[in-house]
Design a protein around this motif. Structure first.
Motif, short mmCIF file in Angstrom:
data_model
loop_
_atom_site.label_atom_id
_atom_site.label_comp_id
_atom_site.label_asym_id
_atom_site.label_seq_id
_atom_site.Cartn_x
_atom_site.Cartn_y
_atom_site.Cartn_z
N ALA A 73 0.83 -1.22 0.00
CA ALA A 73 0.00 0.00 0.00
C ALA A 73 0.86 1.26 0.00
O ALA A 73 0.50 2.26 -0.65
CB ALA A 73 -0.94 -0.01 1.20
N SER A 74 2.00 1.23 0.69
CA SER A 74 2.85 2.42 0.74
C SER A 74 3.40 2.77 -0.65
O SER A 74 3.49 3.94 -1.00
CB SER A 74 4.00 2.22 1.73
N LEU A 75 3.74 1.77 -1.45
CA LEU A 75 4.22 2.01 -2.81
C LEU A 75 3.10 2.58 -3.68
O LEU A 75 3.29 3.56 -4.39
CB LEU A 75 4.77 0.72 -3.43
N ILE A 76 1.94 1.96 -3.60
CA ILE A 76 0.80 2.43 -4.41
C ILE A 76 0.47 3.88 -4.06
O ILE A 76 0.29 4.71 -4.95
CB ILE A 76 -0.42 1.52 -4.21
N ALA A 77 0.41 4.20 -2.78
CA ALA A 77 0.09 5.57 -2.35
C ALA A 77 1.14 6.55 -2.82
O ALA A 77 0.82 7.66 -3.28
CB ALA A 77 -0.05 5.62 -0.83
N PHE A 78 2.42 6.18 -2.73
CA PHE A 78 3.51 7.07 -3.13
C PHE A 78 3.44 7.39 -4.63
O PHE A 78 3.56 8.53 -5.05
CB PHE A 78 4.86 6.42 -2.78
#
Length: 156
Positions: A73-78
């Motif tokens: 999720a952190s990659l997608i959000a970034f």
């Protein structure tokens, strides 16, 4: 006769992991203005986000987004923030598998990438032998090969 395993399952997982820490996200997945211009050519928000994630993964860890793969999720959000899309838009990405494959082909052509082949394997073995003499640890050697492949634009 079964093949000898070079890495344990835990070691293999550690090499396949996608960066998720804030500093790593910035280091590996910050998109340039040229990247954003290329991404903006995709019509739908989901395809812009999916294409951007494909681009990011080809750079680090040096592979493509696999069909049905769930990303951190952190990659997608970034990446969503950079592409001015919503993380939820990814659910619409590549509803046709052909779209994902077309995006991969476009990235391969645009950035001169290649897919790992037997020829690459032979070259890597030749390149790695002198290094292995000085440091025969499996994890060091696998890390060296992966870095060299990324440097040469060869996708796993």
């Amino acid at each position: 006769m079964p093949r000898r395993k070079v890495l344990s399952a835990a070691q293999r997982t550690s090499f396949e992991q996608i960066a998720t820490e804030p500093a790593e996200l910035v280091k590996y997945y910050t998109l340039s203005q040229d990247d954003l211009a290329l991404i903006s050519k995709r019509r739908k928000a989901g395809n812009r986000l999916g294409f951007a994630l494909q681009l990011c993964l080809t750079r680090y860890p040096g592979r493509v987004l696999r069909a049905g793969e769930e990303l951190p999720a952190s990659l997608i959000a970034f990446v969503a923030e950079q592409t001015q899309t919503a993380a939820s838009d990814l659910a619409d990405y590549a509803q046709r598998d052909q779209t994902r494959r077309e995006h991969i082909a476009l990235l391969v052509n645009k950035f001169g990438l290649s897919v790992f082949t037997e020829t690459h394997f032979q070259k890597m073995v030749h390149w790695l032998v002198p290094i292995a003499v000085g440091n025969p640890r499996n994890t060091f050697l696998v890390g060296a090969v992966l870095n060299q492949l990324r440097h040469q634009g060869i996708l796993l």
